[in-house]
Design a protein around this motif. Structure first.
Motif, PDB file in Angstrom:
ATOM      1  N   ASP A  48       0.830  -1.194   0.000  1.00 20.97           N
ATOM      2  CA  ASP A  48       0.000   0.000   0.000  1.00 20.97           C
ATOM      3  C   ASP A  48       0.868   1.249   0.000  1.00 20.97           C
ATOM      4  O   ASP A  48       1.704   1.435   0.885  1.00 20.97           O
ATOM      5  CB  ASP A  48      -0.894  -0.008   1.253  1.00 20.97           C
ATOM      6  CG  ASP A  48      -2.039   0.982   1.155  1.00 20.97           C
ATOM      7  OD1 ASP A  48      -1.938   1.922   0.348  1.00 20.97           O
ATOM      8  OD2 ASP A  48      -3.011   0.807   1.894  1.00 20.97           O
ATOM      9  N   LYS A  49       0.677   2.107  -0.983  1.00 25.16           N
ATOM     10  CA  LYS A  49       1.416   3.364  -1.030  1.00 25.16           C
ATOM     11  C   LYS A  49       0.996   4.322   0.079  1.00 25.16           C
ATOM     12  O   LYS A  49       1.694   5.292   0.352  1.00 25.16           O
ATOM     13  CB  LYS A  49       1.191   4.048  -2.389  1.00 25.16           C
ATOM     14  CG  LYS A  49       1.842   3.371  -3.576  1.00 25.16           C
ATOM     15  CD  LYS A  49       1.622   4.201  -4.832  1.00 25.16           C
ATOM     16  CE  LYS A  49       2.324   3.575  -6.034  1.00 25.16           C
ATOM     17  NZ  LYS A  49       2.123   4.386  -7.260  1.00 25.16           N
ATOM     18  N   ALA A  50      -0.125   4.039   0.709  1.00 22.07           N
ATOM     19  CA  ALA A  50      -0.673   4.972   1.698  1.00 22.07           C
ATOM     20  C   ALA A  50      -0.217   4.684   3.117  1.00 22.07           C
ATOM     21  O   ALA A  50      -0.892   5.068   4.070  1.00 22.07           O
ATOM     22  CB  ALA A  50      -2.193   4.961   1.628  1.00 22.07           C
ATOM     23  N   LEU A  51       0.913   4.016   3.303  1.00 19.99           N
ATOM     24  CA  LEU A  51       1.387   3.679   4.641  1.00 19.99           C
ATOM     25  C   LEU A  51       1.467   4.923   5.526  1.00 19.99           C
ATOM     26  O   LEU A  51       1.067   4.892   6.685  1.00 19.99           O
ATOM     27  CB  LEU A  51       2.757   3.002   4.575  1.00 19.99           C
ATOM     28  CG  LEU A  51       3.409   2.689   5.919  1.00 19.99           C
ATOM     29  CD1 LEU A  51       2.587   1.678   6.699  1.00 19.99           C
ATOM     30  CD2 LEU A  51       4.844   2.183   5.726  1.00 19.99           C
ATOM     31  N   GLY A  52       1.990   6.015   4.996  1.00 16.56           N
ATOM     32  CA  GLY A  52       2.121   7.240   5.785  1.00 16.56           C
ATOM     33  C   GLY A  52       0.788   7.749   6.287  1.00 16.56           C
ATOM     34  O   GLY A  52       0.663   8.198   7.437  1.00 16.56           O
ATOM     35  N   LEU A  53      -0.240   7.688   5.444  1.00 18.37           N
ATOM     36  CA  LEU A  53      -1.573   8.122   5.849  1.00 18.37           C
ATOM     37  C   LEU A  53      -2.135   7.197   6.923  1.00 18.37           C
ATOM     38  O   LEU A  53      -2.796   7.649   7.860  1.00 18.37           O
ATOM     39  CB  LEU A  53      -2.505   8.142   4.639  1.00 18.37           C
ATOM     40  CG  LEU A  53      -2.151   9.145   3.531  1.00 18.37           C
ATOM     41  CD1 LEU A  53      -3.077   8.967   2.336  1.00 18.37           C
ATOM     42  CD2 LEU A  53      -2.216  10.576   4.050  1.00 18.37           C
ATOM     43  N   LEU A  54      -1.859   5.909   6.800  1.00 18.10           N
ATOM     44  CA  LEU A  54      -2.344   4.944   7.796  1.00 18.10           C
ATOM     45  C   LEU A  54      -1.676   5.177   9.147  1.00 18.10           C
ATOM     46  O   LEU A  54      -2.308   5.019  10.198  1.00 18.10           O
ATOM     47  CB  LEU A  54      -2.076   3.521   7.314  1.00 18.10           C
ATOM     48  CG  LEU A  54      -2.779   3.106   6.013  1.00 18.10           C
ATOM     49  CD1 LEU A  54      -2.378   1.691   5.627  1.00 18.10           C
ATOM     50  CD2 LEU A  54      -4.285   3.220   6.157  1.00 18.10           C
ATOM     51  N   ILE A  55      -0.387   5.573   9.117  1.00 19.16           N
ATOM     52  CA  ILE A  55       0.317   5.886  10.377  1.00 19.16           C
ATOM     53  C   ILE A  55      -0.228   7.180  10.951  1.00 19.16           C
ATOM     54  O   ILE A  55      -0.578   7.266  12.137  1.00 19.16           O
ATOM     55  CB  ILE A  55       1.831   6.009  10.137  1.00 19.16           C
ATOM     56  CG1 ILE A  55       2.420   4.688   9.647  1.00 19.16           C
ATOM     57  CG2 ILE A  55       2.532   6.451  11.433  1.00 19.16           C
ATOM     58  CD1 ILE A  55       3.863   4.798   9.175  1.00 19.16           C
ATOM     59  N   GLY A  56      -0.307   8.213  10.120  1.00 19.84           N
ATOM     60  CA  GLY A  56      -0.773   9.515  10.587  1.00 19.84           C
ATOM     61  C   GLY A  56      -2.170   9.473  11.163  1.00 19.84           C
ATOM     62  O   GLY A  56      -2.482  10.193  12.124  1.00 19.84           O
ATOM     63  N   GLU A  57      -3.024   8.626  10.602  1.00 19.07           N
ATOM     64  CA  GLU A  57      -4.397   8.500  11.083  1.00 19.07           C
ATOM     65  C   GLU A  57      -4.424   8.068  12.542  1.00 19.07           C
ATOM     66  O   GLU A  57      -5.341   8.433  13.301  1.00 19.07           O
ATOM     67  CB  GLU A  57      -5.134   7.483  10.219  1.00 19.07           C
ATOM     68  CG  GLU A  57      -6.588   7.275  10.587  1.00 19.07           C
ATOM     69  CD  GLU A  57      -7.247   6.179   9.781  1.00 19.07           C
ATOM     70  OE1 GLU A  57      -8.458   6.274   9.545  1.00 19.07           O
ATOM     71  OE2 GLU A  57      -6.536   5.230   9.382  1.00 19.07           O
ATOM     72  N   ARG A  58      -3.424   7.292  12.959  1.00 17.37           N
ATOM     73  CA  ARG A  58      -3.371   6.769  14.326  1.00 17.37           C
ATOM     74  C   ARG A  58      -2.694   7.726  15.309  1.00 17.37           C
ATOM     75  O   ARG A  58      -2.751   7.503  16.524  1.00 17.37           O
ATOM     76  CB  ARG A  58      -2.615   5.430  14.336  1.00 17.37           C
ATOM     77  CG  ARG A  58      -3.321   4.328  13.547  1.00 17.37           C
ATOM     78  CD  ARG A  58      -2.431   3.112  13.383  1.00 17.37           C
ATOM     79  NE  ARG A  58      -3.123   2.028  12.685  1.00 17.37           N
ATOM     80  CZ  ARG A  58      -3.329   0.813  13.172  1.00 17.37           C
ATOM     81  NH1 ARG A  58      -2.891   0.513  14.373  1.00 17.37           N
ATOM     82  NH2 ARG A  58      -3.953  -0.099  12.473  1.00 17.37           N
ATOM     83  N   LEU A  59      -2.037   8.758  14.790  1.00 18.85           N
ATOM     84  CA  LEU A  59      -1.305   9.687  15.662  1.00 18.85           C
ATOM     85  C   LEU A  59      -2.222  10.839  16.074  1.00 18.85           C
ATOM     86  O   LEU A  59      -2.178  11.937  15.529  1.00 18.85           O
ATOM     87  CB  LEU A  59      -0.053  10.198  14.948  1.00 18.85           C
ATOM     88  CG  LEU A  59       0.969   9.119  14.573  1.00 18.85           C
ATOM     89  CD1 LEU A  59       2.171   9.732  13.879  1.00 18.85           C
ATOM     90  CD2 LEU A  59       1.409   8.335  15.810  1.00 18.85           C
ATOM     91  N   LEU A  60      -3.052  10.565  17.057  1.00 22.69           N
ATOM     92  CA  LEU A  60      -3.995  11.562  17.557  1.00 22.69           C
ATOM     93  C   LEU A  60      -3.312  12.439  18.604  1.00 22.69           C
ATOM     94  O   LEU A  60      -2.167  12.194  19.000  1.00 22.69           O
ATOM     95  CB  LEU A  60      -5.217  10.859  18.138  1.00 22.69           C
ATOM     96  CG  LEU A  60      -5.940   9.902  17.163  1.00 22.69           C
ATOM     97  CD1 LEU A  60      -7.117   9.227  17.856  1.00 22.69           C
ATOM     98  CD2 LEU A  60      -6.391  10.641  15.919  1.00 22.69           C
ATOM     99  N   ILE A  61      -3.996  13.445  19.080  1.00 23.06           N
ATOM    100  CA  ILE A  61      -3.376  14.438  19.966  1.00 23.06           C
ATOM    101  C   ILE A  61      -2.847  13.806  21.256  1.00 23.06           C
ATOM    102  O   ILE A  61      -1.840  14.268  21.814  1.00 23.06           O
ATOM    103  CB  ILE A  61      -4.375  15.574  20.285  1.00 23.06           C
ATOM    104  CG1 ILE A  61      -3.640  16.759  20.934  1.00 23.06           C
ATOM    105  CG2 ILE A  61      -5.520  15.074  21.144  1.00 23.06           C
ATOM    106  CD1 ILE A  61      -4.483  18.018  21.018  1.00 23.06           C
ATOM    107  N   ASN A  62      -3.475  12.729  21.719  1.00 22.49           N
ATOM    108  CA  ASN A  62      -3.026  12.106  22.977  1.00 22.49           C
ATOM    109  C   ASN A  62      -1.809  11.206  22.811  1.00 22.49           C
ATOM    110  O   ASN A  62      -1.359  10.591  23.764  1.00 22.49           O
ATOM    111  CB  ASN A  62      -4.177  11.325  23.610  1.00 22.49           C
ATOM    112  CG  ASN A  62      -4.665  10.176  22.747  1.00 22.49           C
ATOM    113  OD1 ASN A  62      -4.392  10.154  21.538  1.00 22.49           O
ATOM    114  ND2 ASN A  62      -5.374   9.238  23.335  1.00 22.49           N
ATOM    115  N   THR A  63      -1.258  11.123  21.573  1.00 14.57           N
ATOM    116  CA  THR A  63      -0.060  10.308  21.353  1.00 14.57           C
ATOM    117  C   THR A  63       1.214  11.148  21.363  1.00 14.57           C
ATOM    118  O   THR A  63       2.293  10.607  21.159  1.00 14.57           O
ATOM    119  CB  THR A  63      -0.142   9.557  20.009  1.00 14.57           C
ATOM    120  OG1 THR A  63      -0.118  10.502  18.922  1.00 14.57           O
ATOM    121  CG2 THR A  63      -1.408   8.738  19.916  1.00 14.57           C
TER     122      THR A  63
END
Length: 335
Positions: A66-81
């Motif tokens: 998946d070329k969208a690995l960065g988006l998948l990581i960023g989606e999980r990096l919420l403010i509480n992380t």
């Protein structure tokens, strides 16, 4: 680059591993082969060679197909992380204050990029620049960081940050990116970044808490001072070069900034597997790429900005870095 190391919050590394694990792919043998052993305490930091981190991302992308690995990581990096940085952002008074906070203290979470903002017309443009050549993991790293910043802004403004446009200087999954950013996203542009309307960035935020913000800001500053004292000499020299606005300081002037002799600074850089000349070469390479990507400067102007007295020397150096002349590299970007 091969001798450099990278330090990131353990939680960021865990997100990469979890993305692979969620696909049903065993990760134990893979991580053992890479020598990566993330701590179960998500608040800790993890340091690894740059080459290991790069391979971790390349492998994860291949596993996901998946070329969208960065988006998948960023989606999980919420403010509480984001630890104390997220806490301070949560208590900020305005969107402008959030942006200024992140500009100054993003280095507490990652030193891979620098975040800069500038007013243009009726908008505040926030741009992201590489602090080191990100090579073939440029896309996932940049996408993850920009989306993580967007998540912070989205939470602090309770979904009203009004980002109207996001850009990236490489190819990507536009449809998925627009779904995650919830606004138009354009790939193959001059730089990575987004814009915010000036009309709203100074409006009070509902979650603002002056006391909590000042407490968070104080800890961020303490952490920044601690980080500066713990950084390698190479990182400190590189930062001075990147922050210089009137030409690169000489070895002698740089040593004076650190209150050591030029000989001592040279010896300490050699002990880290690099030299002042190597760092200067790397910074010039990085900035040359950045200037060409913006499309705002001629080759001659870039040559002058990078401290070359003869444009021919700059062309020779650039061809050594990228195997093509700067004019051809710039033409490829604009085509």
């Amino acid at each position: 680059m091969s001798n450099s190391k990278i330090t990131l919050p353990n939680h960021y590394i865990l997100q990469i591993i979890n993305i692979v694990s969620d696909l049903g792919i065993p990760t134990e043998g893979w991580l053992r082969h890479l020598g990566v052993a993330p701590n179960e305490s998500e608040e800790s930091l993890i340091t690894m060679p740059w080459a290991t981190f790069r391979q971790l991302l390349l492998d994860a992308g291949r596993f996901c197909n998946d070329k969208a690995l960065g988006l998948l990581i960023g989606e999980r990096l919420l403010i509480n992380t984001h630890g104390i940085l997220g806490y301070a952002a949560l208590s900020s008074g305005t969107t402008r204050q959030v942006v200024e906070l992140l500009e100054r203290y993003l280095v507490l979470r990652t030193d891979m990029v620098t975040m800069e903002s500038v007013q243009k017309g009726d908008r505040l443009w926030v741009s992201f620049y590489e602090n080191r050549p990100l090579e073939d993991v440029r896309r996932p790293v940049t996408e993850a960081i920009v989306l993580a910043i967007r998540n912070i802004l989205d939470f602090t403004t309770m979904g009203t940050c009004n980002i109207s446009e996001v850009t990236f200087p490489f190819d990507g999954d536009e449809k998925l990116a627009e779904a995650m950013f919830r606004c138009p996203v354009a790939y193959n542009q001059d730089a990575a970044g987004f814009s915010l309307p000036l009309a709203t960035i100074d409006q009070p935020l509902k979650l603002a808490n002056t006391v909590s913000f000042q407490e968070g800001l104080k800890v961020c500053q303490q952490e920044l001072e601690k980080l500066s004292s713990e950084q390698t000499w190479a990182v400190r020299v590189r930062r001075i070069m990147l922050q210089s606005t009137h030409g690169f300081p000489s070895l002698e002037m740089t040593a004076r900034r650190f209150h050591v002799t030029p000989r001592t600074l040279h010896r300490r850089l050699i002990e880290e597997g690099t030299s002042y000349r190597d760092i200067l070469e790397d910074v010039r390479h990085q900035l040359a790429i950045r200037y060409l990507e913006t499309g705002q400067m001629t080759v001659q102007e870039i040559s002058y900005a990078l401290g070359y007295s003869d444009i021919a020397n700059f062309r020779k150096a650039f061809k050594r870095w990228e195997s093509v002349p700067p004019s051809m590299y710039g033409a490829r970007l604009s085509s």
